[in-house]
Design a protein around this motif. Structure first.
Motif, PDB file in Angstrom:
ATOM      1  N   PHE A  42       0.883  -1.287   0.092  1.00  0.00           N
ATOM      2  CA  PHE A  42       0.019   0.069   0.119  1.00  0.00           C
ATOM      3  C   PHE A  42       1.030   1.117  -0.109  1.00  0.00           C
ATOM      4  O   PHE A  42       0.573   2.202  -0.681  1.00  0.00           O
ATOM      5  CB  PHE A  42      -0.893  -0.007   1.167  1.00  0.00           C
ATOM      6  CG  PHE A  42      -1.839   1.276   1.490  1.00  0.00           C
ATOM      7  CD1 PHE A  42      -2.575   1.583   0.474  1.00  0.00           C
ATOM      8  CD2 PHE A  42      -1.601   1.920   2.628  1.00  0.00           C
ATOM      9  CE1 PHE A  42      -3.413   2.707   0.682  1.00  0.00           C
ATOM     10  CE2 PHE A  42      -2.532   3.029   2.718  1.00  0.00           C
ATOM     11  CZ  PHE A  42      -3.193   3.425   1.978  1.00  0.00           C
ATOM     12  N   MET A  43       1.918   1.204   0.875  1.00  0.00           N
ATOM     13  CA  MET A  43       2.825   2.415   0.845  1.00  0.00           C
ATOM     14  C   MET A  43       3.718   2.701  -0.272  1.00  0.00           C
ATOM     15  O   MET A  43       3.994   3.775  -0.506  1.00  0.00           O
ATOM     16  CB  MET A  43       3.647   2.401   2.193  1.00  0.00           C
ATOM     17  CG  MET A  43       2.845   2.359   3.504  1.00  0.00           C
ATOM     18  SD  MET A  43       1.388   3.718   3.504  1.00  0.00           S
ATOM     19  CE  MET A  43       2.310   4.753   4.534  1.00  0.00           C
ATOM     20  N   ILE A 288      13.095  13.547  14.627  1.00  0.00           N
ATOM     21  CA  ILE A 288      11.597  13.532  14.679  1.00  0.00           C
ATOM     22  C   ILE A 288      10.969  13.299  16.194  1.00  0.00           C
ATOM     23  O   ILE A 288      10.034  13.857  16.347  1.00  0.00           O
ATOM     24  CB  ILE A 288      10.800  13.085  13.409  1.00  0.00           C
ATOM     25  CG1 ILE A 288      11.137  11.383  13.678  1.00  0.00           C
ATOM     26  CG2 ILE A 288      11.168  13.619  12.186  1.00  0.00           C
ATOM     27  CD1 ILE A 288       9.748  10.748  12.838  1.00  0.00           C
TER      28      ILE A 288
ATOM     29  N   TRP B 166      -2.379   8.805   3.482  1.00  0.00           N
ATOM     30  CA  TRP B 166      -1.547   7.862   2.977  1.00  0.00           C
ATOM     31  C   TRP B 166      -0.128   8.399   3.218  1.00  0.00           C
ATOM     32  O   TRP B 166       0.853   7.604   3.573  1.00  0.00           O
ATOM     33  CB  TRP B 166      -1.565   7.964   1.484  1.00  0.00           C
ATOM     34  CG  TRP B 166      -0.743   6.937   0.814  1.00  0.00           C
ATOM     35  CD1 TRP B 166      -0.760   5.509   0.847  1.00  0.00           C
ATOM     36  CD2 TRP B 166       0.518   7.396  -0.005  1.00  0.00           C
ATOM     37  NE1 TRP B 166       0.700   4.897   0.086  1.00  0.00           N
ATOM     38  CE2 TRP B 166       1.069   6.010  -0.354  1.00  0.00           C
ATOM     39  CE3 TRP B 166       1.068   8.665  -0.272  1.00  0.00           C
ATOM     40  CZ2 TRP B 166       2.260   6.209  -1.281  1.00  0.00           C
ATOM     41  CZ3 TRP B 166       2.221   8.537  -1.166  1.00  0.00           C
ATOM     42  CH2 TRP B 166       2.851   7.422  -1.478  1.00  0.00           C
ATOM     43  N   LEU B 169       0.717   8.687   7.481  1.00  0.00           N
ATOM     44  CA  LEU B 169       0.910   7.466   8.208  1.00  0.00           C
ATOM     45  C   LEU B 169       2.278   7.282   8.854  1.00  0.00           C
ATOM     46  O   LEU B 169       2.489   7.112  10.079  1.00  0.00           O
ATOM     47  CB  LEU B 169       0.394   6.270   7.527  1.00  0.00           C
ATOM     48  CG  LEU B 169      -1.176   6.150   7.463  1.00  0.00           C
ATOM     49  CD1 LEU B 169      -1.478   5.088   6.674  1.00  0.00           C
ATOM     50  CD2 LEU B 169      -1.807   5.742   8.917  1.00  0.00           C
ATOM     51  N   GLY B 170       3.367   7.177   8.063  1.00  0.00           N
ATOM     52  CA  GLY B 170       4.594   6.889   8.395  1.00  0.00           C
ATOM     53  C   GLY B 170       5.079   7.801   9.559  1.00  0.00           C
ATOM     54  O   GLY B 170       5.648   7.303  10.632  1.00  0.00           O
ATOM     55  N   TYR B 171       4.731   9.026   9.364  1.00  0.00           N
ATOM     56  CA  TYR B 171       5.119  10.054  10.038  1.00  0.00           C
ATOM     57  C   TYR B 171       4.698   9.870  11.753  1.00  0.00           C
ATOM     58  O   TYR B 171       5.634   9.664  12.821  1.00  0.00           O
ATOM     59  CB  TYR B 171       4.772  11.582   9.752  1.00  0.00           C
ATOM     60  CG  TYR B 171       5.420  12.630  10.799  1.00  0.00           C
ATOM     61  CD1 TYR B 171       6.580  12.952  10.801  1.00  0.00           C
ATOM     62  CD2 TYR B 171       4.365  13.459  11.465  1.00  0.00           C
ATOM     63  CE1 TYR B 171       7.053  14.015  11.378  1.00  0.00           C
ATOM     64  CE2 TYR B 171       4.919  14.257  12.390  1.00  0.00           C
ATOM     65  CZ  TYR B 171       6.274  14.830  12.326  1.00  0.00           C
ATOM     66  OH  TYR B 171       6.825  15.689  13.133  1.00  0.00           O
TER      67      TYR B 171
END
Lengths: 294, 294
Positions: A42-43, A288, B166, B169-171
């Motif tokens: 998906f990513m 982060i 999309w 999400l990862g962040y």
């Protein structure tokens, strides 16, 4: 009489439970990997599909059924887009803007954060309070006022005008202040006892101690400047001066018919940032997640 | 002794900070302050500039486009809980030490470091009438006719939210992962000894200790959602009609495209007040739980 059989049954029960535990572990592990892989699809799927389109010159992305997997591989899109739209020039523009932005951000966040962390002077808490308040008050019109200000300075169309509004951020100052606070006071004191000037203490003794903070700022700002497109579009009147991300929107308008070129151009523009990220992941993640603690 | 250092540090402190504070003053503080008088004028690139009092604000609330843009910006907030919930689930999924997990984490993070221009371009192709998404959904029998996801008023805003999701999400996954890894493992071990089930451990250990992270992430995500700009700027420019016009985009169009600086400033002030009120409310709600992010 019953003793041995009981012993055996306990043993076999134990063996069974160990086996079932292992089985359960295998099941959870495989479910986990299936989920991870689906999520990865998906990513990453859109990127892989774009890569596949870029490798097939002449393929129409809007054909039905659309092309998914590369049926042949040719690099002509890359060689053509590199030459025809003068890719090296845009990379050069991006590098100039990024280098300028990084240098200014580093110098200004170091020099502004250092006294806030290590010096005693009147007004320190006031400066700090003002900086915090700017982080809470949102400015929705900043872009408009920045445009006017850059205009008054006569910097419209220049790279200095592109980087000046983001030459230092409150976030970076806080991040750097946090790092400076971790440096022992003795270091500064020993420099003073040796009679070193403030500038010399700063450059020779303090800056080398905050390398982790410097690395985080360099990374975050590199990504920010590389991907920035809006402000350069607003300030630069000549599309020939655009950085890559801004040029991409412009090219997308101009060569909308040539899917392969646009796909190849996009892949080329995201590749450097992905590589930098992959090689510096560790620092980046520290940066982060430091944002939450900060 | 203390007084002496206090006096001796003032000069170097202010000299070090001067350049950085100057930039902050001009590009962070000044825009916040200057937009107030600017909002009371009809300053634009055309005609004379006059003081017009509150006319801009009266005009704003009669401006259908502005009202629509506010509504869209508020609607966009729907993306926040979905994004946060999915990110937490993803963080739990990648919070293990199974082989290859780091590669998966990196893969999920790649959309975050990619520029919005590149992301927009890929999804624009994927989501078009003849794009891959329609093809897959048709094949799976989920839809029965092709949908122009970004060119249909009823779907466009939600499709942009999907792209925000999309890309984000990862962040948030990484931030939550940092939170999960900060939870001491002996807490879980003690709970297992006491016979707590997996669900109970999540309920009584993971959720309470993750709370500060949930608060921080929801707040930045909320601010981002209300002020969303990039997605619609690159993909739809507010269309079709005003379906994806958000307040930030409308301010940009008024201020930078049409050069109505005064009116754009008034709009910006209204949005700033809304965002300010929302963030104060969120802070208050959270303070009841006793969590302080700063």
């Amino acid at each position: 009489m019953n003793q041995p059989s009981m012993g055996r049954s306990v043993q076999s029960l134990e063996r069974e439970s160990r086996r079932s535990r292992r089985l359960r572990r295998i099941v959870t592990l495989s479910v986990g990997y299936v989920l991870l892989l689906l999520l990865a699809l998906f990513m990453m799927g859109p990127f892989l599909w774009l890569l596949s389109v870029s490798l097939m010159p002449g393929k129409n992305v809007f054909a039905f059924p659309p092309p998914i997997f590369p049926t042949f591989v040719k690099l002509t899109n890359y060689t053509e887009v590199w030459g025809f739209i003068n890719f090296p020039k845009y990379i050069g523009n991006t590098l100039i803007i990024t280098a300028l932005g990084l240098a200014l951000n580093l110098a200004l966040s170091l020099t502004t954060a250092y006294p806030l962390a290590k010096m005693r002077f009147k007004g320190r808490s006031l400066v700090f309070a003002i900086l915090v308040s700017t982080m809470i008050i949102p400015s929705s019109t900043a872009l408009v006022v920045h445009y006017l200000t850059i205009g008054w300075f006569g910097l419209i169309g220049s790279y200095i005008g592109v980087v000046l509004p983001s030459a230092v951020s409150v976030f970076n100052i806080f991040l750097m202040r946090q790092t400076f606070m971790g440096v022992p006071d003795d270091i500064r004191d020993s420099g003073k006892i040796d009679g070193a000037s403030e500038v010399r203490i700063f450059l020779r003794l303090m800056v080398p101690m905050v390398k982790p903070g410097i690395a985080v700022i360099l990374l975050l700002e590199f990504m920010a400047y590389w991907n920035n497109f809006l402000w350069p579009i607003v300030v630069l009147d000549d599309p020939g001066k655009y950085p890559l991300a801004a040029a991409l929107t412009y090219l997308n308008g101009q060569f909308a018919y040539n899917f392969g070129w646009i796909a190849a151009g996009t892949i080329l523009s995201v590749l450097p940032i992905i590589l930098v990220f992959l090689f510096t992941q560790r620092y980046y993640m520290e940066g982060i997640s430091g944002a939450v603690k900060g | 002794m203390r007084r002496r250092t206090l006096a001796s540090d003032a000069l170097p402190a202010w000299s070090f900070m001067a350049p950085g504070l100057l930039v902050i003053g001009v590009f962070v503080l000044f825009p916040i302050l200057y937009s107030i008088p600017l909002a009371l004028t009809n300053y634009s690139v055309l005609g004379e500039t006059d003081f017009v009092g509150l006319d801009n604000f009266v005009k704003a609330f009669k401006d259908d486009s502005f009202i629509a843009s506010l509504r869209n910006s508020m609607t966009y907030v729907i993306v926040v809980p979905v994004l946060q919930l999915l990110s937490i689930l993803m963080a739990i999924l990648v919070n293990s030490r199974i082989p290859g997990i780091k590669a998966f984490r990196a893969a999920y993070y790649i959309p975050v470091v990619t520029s919005m221009v590149a992301v927009a371009l890929m999804w624009n192709w994927l989501l078009s009438q003849n794009g891959l998404v329609n093809y897959i959904l048709l094949e799976l029998g989920i839809i029965h006719e092709k949908i122009g996801w970004l060119s249909t008023s009823s779907t466009a805003l939600y499709v942009l939210m999907f792209i925000t999701l999309w890309k984000g999400l990862g962040y948030y996954m990484m931030l939550y992962l940092a939170g999960l890894q900060a939870i001491p493992t002996d807490l879980y071990e003690a709970a297992i000894v006491d016979g707590a089930s997996a669900a109970q451990r999540v309920r009584h250990i993971t959720i309470p200790l993750l709370r500060p992270y949930v608060f921080f992430c929801s707040l930045i995500s909320l601010m981002g959602a209300i002020r969303v700009f990039d997605e619609m700027f690159v993909l739809t420019n507010g269309g079709p009609g005003n379906a994806t016009l958000t307040s930030s985009l409308y301010i940009y169009q008024e201020g930078i495209t049409k050069l109505n600086y005064g009116y754009a400033s008034a709009l910006g002030l209204i949005v700033s007040v809304i965002v300010g009120v929302v963030s104060i409310v969120v802070f208050r709600v959270n303070q009841k739980g006793g969590v302080n992010p700063y």
